[in-house]
Design a protein around this motif. Structure first.
Motif, short mmCIF file in Angstrom:
data_model
loop_
_atom_site.label_atom_id
_atom_site.label_comp_id
_atom_site.label_asym_id
_atom_site.label_seq_id
_atom_site.Cartn_x
_atom_site.Cartn_y
_atom_site.Cartn_z
N ILE A 68 -5.49 16.55 -24.96
CA ILE A 68 -6.15 15.51 -25.74
C ILE A 68 -6.39 15.95 -27.19
CG2 ILE A 68 -8.29 14.15 -25.96
CD1 ILE A 68 -6.37 13.22 -23.72
N ASN A 69 -6.78 17.19 -27.40
CA ASN A 69 -7.12 17.62 -28.76
C ASN A 69 -5.90 17.81 -29.66
OD1 ASN A 69 -6.07 20.04 -27.87
ND2 ASN A 69 -7.93 21.22 -28.19
N GLN A 70 -4.70 17.55 -29.15
CA GLN A 70 -3.49 17.67 -29.97
C GLN A 70 -3.04 16.35 -30.59
OE1 GLN A 70 -1.97 20.65 -30.78
NE2 GLN A 70 -3.84 21.43 -29.83
N PHE A 71 -3.79 15.28 -30.37
CA PHE A 71 -3.48 14.02 -31.05
C PHE A 71 -3.81 14.19 -32.53
CE2 PHE A 71 -3.56 12.14 -26.83
CZ PHE A 71 -2.52 11.22 -26.92
N GLU A 72 -2.88 13.76 -33.36
CA GLU A 72 -3.06 13.87 -34.81
C GLU A 72 -3.17 12.47 -35.41
OE1 GLU A 72 -0.02 16.32 -36.51
OE2 GLU A 72 -0.53 18.00 -35.20
N PHE A 73 -4.18 12.30 -36.25
CA PHE A 73 -4.46 11.05 -36.93
C PHE A 73 -4.25 11.24 -38.43
CE2 PHE A 73 -6.75 11.05 -33.03
CZ PHE A 73 -7.08 9.76 -32.68
N GLN A 74 -3.98 10.18 -39.15
CA GLN A 74 -3.91 10.28 -40.61
C GLN A 74 -5.30 10.53 -41.19
OE1 GLN A 74 -1.89 6.70 -41.93
NE2 GLN A 74 0.07 7.78 -41.92
N ASN A 75 -6.29 9.94 -40.57
CA ASN A 75 -7.67 10.09 -41.02
C ASN A 75 -8.34 11.18 -40.17
OD1 ASN A 75 -10.54 9.77 -41.10
ND2 ASN A 75 -10.30 7.67 -41.84
N LYS A 76 -8.68 12.29 -40.76
CA LYS A 76 -9.26 13.43 -40.02
C LYS A 76 -10.62 13.09 -39.42
CE LYS A 76 -5.80 16.06 -40.46
NZ LYS A 76 -4.90 16.21 -39.34
N LEU A 77 -11.38 12.19 -40.04
CA LEU A 77 -12.67 11.79 -39.48
C LEU A 77 -12.45 11.02 -38.18
CD1 LEU A 77 -15.72 11.78 -39.70
CD2 LEU A 77 -15.54 9.70 -41.09
N MET A 78 -11.41 10.17 -38.15
CA MET A 78 -11.07 9.46 -36.90
C MET A 78 -10.72 10.46 -35.81
SD MET A 78 -8.64 6.26 -37.70
CE MET A 78 -9.15 4.93 -38.75
N GLN A 79 -9.96 11.48 -36.17
CA GLN A 79 -9.55 12.51 -35.21
C GLN A 79 -10.78 13.23 -34.65
OE1 GLN A 79 -6.15 14.70 -36.51
NE2 GLN A 79 -6.61 16.44 -35.21
N GLU A 80 -11.71 13.54 -35.51
CA GLU A 80 -12.95 14.19 -35.07
C GLU A 80 -13.74 13.30 -34.12
OE1 GLU A 80 -17.05 15.49 -37.26
OE2 GLU A 80 -15.17 16.04 -38.29
N HIS A 81 -13.91 12.03 -34.49
CA HIS A 81 -14.65 11.10 -33.62
C HIS A 81 -13.93 10.89 -32.29
CE1 HIS A 81 -16.92 9.10 -37.19
NE2 HIS A 81 -17.35 10.31 -36.91
N PHE A 82 -12.61 10.78 -32.33
CA PHE A 82 -11.81 10.63 -31.12
C PHE A 82 -12.10 11.77 -30.14
CE2 PHE A 82 -7.85 11.89 -28.94
CZ PHE A 82 -7.53 10.73 -28.25
N ASN A 83 -12.07 13.01 -30.64
CA ASN A 83 -12.26 14.18 -29.78
C ASN A 83 -13.72 14.38 -29.37
OD1 ASN A 83 -9.68 15.65 -29.36
ND2 ASN A 83 -9.61 15.47 -31.57
N GLU A 84 -14.65 14.13 -30.26
CA GLU A 84 -16.07 14.42 -29.96
C GLU A 84 -16.80 13.28 -29.29
OE1 GLU A 84 -17.87 15.79 -33.58
OE2 GLU A 84 -16.54 17.54 -33.70
N LYS A 85 -16.58 12.05 -29.74
CA LYS A 85 -17.39 10.93 -29.27
C LYS A 85 -16.74 10.09 -28.18
CE LYS A 85 -19.88 10.44 -33.58
NZ LYS A 85 -20.30 9.54 -34.64
N TYR A 86 -15.43 9.90 -28.26
CA TYR A 86 -14.78 8.95 -27.36
C TYR A 86 -14.08 9.63 -26.19
CZ TYR A 86 -15.83 6.06 -31.37
OH TYR A 86 -16.48 5.44 -32.39
N LEU A 87 -13.15 10.53 -26.45
CA LEU A 87 -12.41 11.19 -25.38
C LEU A 87 -13.07 12.48 -24.91
CD1 LEU A 87 -9.66 10.21 -24.06
CD2 LEU A 87 -10.32 9.02 -26.11
N GLU A 88 -14.04 12.97 -25.67
CA GLU A 88 -14.79 14.18 -25.30
C GLU A 88 -13.83 15.29 -24.84
OE1 GLU A 88 -18.77 13.04 -23.28
OE2 GLU A 88 -17.31 11.49 -22.67
N SER A 89 -12.95 15.70 -25.74
CA SER A 89 -11.86 16.60 -25.37
C SER A 89 -12.32 17.99 -24.94
CB SER A 89 -10.84 16.71 -26.50
OG SER A 89 -11.42 17.23 -27.66
N GLU A 90 -13.50 18.41 -25.31
CA GLU A 90 -13.99 19.70 -24.79
C GLU A 90 -14.33 19.58 -23.31
OE1 GLU A 90 -16.89 21.96 -26.89
OE2 GLU A 90 -15.90 21.62 -28.82
N ARG A 91 -14.88 18.45 -22.91
CA ARG A 91 -15.25 18.21 -21.51
C ARG A 91 -14.05 17.79 -20.67
NH1 ARG A 91 -19.89 13.96 -19.52
NH2 ARG A 91 -19.86 14.60 -17.36
N TYR A 92 -13.16 16.99 -21.25
CA TYR A 92 -11.97 16.48 -20.57
C TYR A 92 -10.75 16.85 -21.42
CZ TYR A 92 -15.67 13.59 -18.56
OH TYR A 92 -16.82 13.15 -17.97
N PRO A 93 -10.27 18.10 -21.33
CA PRO A 93 -9.22 18.57 -22.25
C PRO A 93 -7.84 17.97 -22.03
CG PRO A 93 -9.78 20.28 -20.67
CD PRO A 93 -10.76 19.15 -20.45
#
Length: 185
Positions: A68-93
């Motif tokens: 999950i944490n390998q998805f790349e976005f043009q907007n780095k803030l979107m990428q951060e929110h995607f990993n931390e708030k929505y997909l929770e990539s640390e919990r669900y890698p």
């Protein structure tokens, strides 16, 4: 640990490809997956080219593993929110699909075949039984699987805050391309 050893250990640990002959297995460690969300206020797209997959062309079992944490976005803030708030990539890698393809594809003949696979898609820690469809292209250079499908966020308990509901669609369009080569240990 190299990618092939990691892939093999993953597959053996979950019981896929138990006693298959190696020449019946094709794999990739650089599959591509992308998603697109179209919402009233914003379109979002991201790509990931670190998808690992194996396909047993005899038993028709397939496994796909997406970091999950390998998805790349043009907007780095979107990428951060995607990993931390929505997909929770640390919990669900990882997201995974484990399934079995329908019979009818002749892997010994070059051509393009319509295929479907019935299996379990795990995303955000939630399993959903799914039937995915796509096309397999077979040529002397390898096997290419191309699939498109939609994911409904609520099906995987991915919550979108009301504050940003106009920026993120409830259904996400997914496109994956997996170029397989013979598996080598």
């Amino acid at each position: 640990m190299n990618k092939i050893a990691l892939l093999l250990s993953l597959l053996m640990s979950i019981g896929v490809f138990k006693t298959c002959a190696q020449d019946n297995v094709v794999s990739t460690t650089k599959g591509e997956i992308a998603f697109y969300s179209s919402a009233p206020l914003e379109d979002i797209d991201a790509k990931n080219n670190r998808v690992i997959s194996m396909l047993n062309i005899q038993s028709l079992e397939i496994l796909v593993r997406i970091p999950i944490n390998q998805f790349e976005f043009q907007n780095k803030l979107m990428q951060e929110h995607f990993n931390e708030k929505y997909l929770e990539s640390e919990r669900y890698p990882y997201a995974t699909f484990k399934g079995k393809m329908s019979a009818g594809t002749d892997f010994s003949k070059d051509g393009v075949y319509d295929v479907s696979a019935v299996g379990v898609l795990n995303l955000h820690g939630v399993d959903q039984k799914r039937t995915l469809t796509g096309k397999i292209s077979i040529s002397k250079g390898g096997i290419k699987l191309d699939t498109r499908f939609n994911i409904t966020l609520a099906d995987h308990k991915i919550d979108i805050p009301k504050l940003v509901f106009n920026k993120i669609a409830e259904r996400i369009a997914v496109h994956a391309t997996l170029n397989y080569l013979p598996f080598k240990n």
